[in-house]
Scaffold this motif. Structure first.
Motif: not given
Length: 275
Positions: A140-147, A182-194
């Motif tokens: 998800x971190x990698x995906x956010x960088x690409x985004x 939480x060490x970007x744990x929330x990012x995973x669910x945001x990326x998943x929702x998008x």
């Protein structure tokens, strides 16, 4: 005279190695198809997202809660047109979004057979990739960088359209904020929702515009005029492809990311740690 030790023939050795490789492949395949407890939670979240989006999409007044995400997905749609134009030798003049959930990409040149479906299918592909990455924190971190890179390109092409700029900046702000939770744990669910939103919006947009309402001024209608068939026919084809993209993203996520919550968090602490 000492007896000659028995040595396996080359063919026997090859057979044994092939059998060992076959057993290893079978074990790997079985492990890949096994859904872990962490993945079960992720699949449950995806199912919940589908239900929530479907409800919010159709309930008056509260449907506006999805509006920012709809605009973001429309930005993906227009980015798909723009990227396809550039990759096929065209030039993008501008991108703009409309408050009434529309968008347009002004471009010169490019191959119409690729640029026309690239909006619907491009946003669906982006949604599938984000859904895939949503199974893991580091992914998800990698995906956010690409985004982020895609957003910068979109901002460049839409530098005169305030709605596009605000939508993209809000999305960037949300993603950056989630890196520190939480060490970007929330990012995973945001990326998943998008990702789920992008995949479903593409399907619903195609069905709503081309199959149900039969809008004539659409990418599919232009495609049908140039290459044959009807806009409804191409709408069905593109909807099926979009659903296949989403299914492939989910299956690939299950196969690629079997790590537990704790393992993902530990990996995230080592990959661009935020705290």
């Amino acid at each position: 005279m000492a007896p000659t030790p028995h040595l396996p023939t080359p063919s026997t050795g090859r057979l044994k190695r092939a059998a060992a490789l076959g057993a290893a492949s079978a074990t790997l395949a079985a492990r890949s198809l096994t859904v872990t407890d962490t993945q079960k939670v992720t699949l449950g979240v995806i199912a919940a997202y589908v239900v929530i989006i479907a409800i919010l999409w159709n309930v008056p007044y509260v449907r506006w809660s999805l509006w920012p995400f709809k605009m973001l997905v429309i930005a993906f749609h227009e980015f798909g047109h723009a990227l396809a134009a550039v990759l096929t030798g065209g030039k993008v003049k501008s991108i703009s979004l409309d408050p009434n959930e529309g968008g347009v990409t002004h471009m010169l040149g490019g191959k119409a057979g690729i640029t026309l479906p690239a909006g619907y299918l491009g946003s669906s592909l982006i949604g599938a990739l984000l859904t895939f990455c949503g199974f893991d924190i580091v992914a998800s971190k990698v995906a956010s960088i690409v985004l982020g890179v895609c957003f910068l390109l979109t901002l460049w092409w839409a530098r005169r359209d305030w709605l596009t700029i605000v939508t993209v900046l809000l999305a960037v702000g949300l993603i950056i904020a989630c890196w520190f939770i939480a060490h970007a744990a929330a990012l995973r669910f945001v990326v998943l929702f998008i990702g789920v939103m992008s995949s479903l919006y593409s399907v619903w947009d195609i069905c709503d515009d081309l199959i149900l309402r039969k809008v004539n001024s659409s990418d599919a209608s232009v495609f049908a005029k140039r290459y044959g068939g009807s806009s409804q026919c191409w709408g069905v084809v593109w909807s099926i492809i979009s659903l296949l993209f989403m299914a492939a993203g989910i299956v690939a996520g299950i196969a690629a990311f079997p790590q537990s919550w704790s393992d993902q968090e530990n990996d995230s602490k080592k990959f661009i740690p935020t705290r």
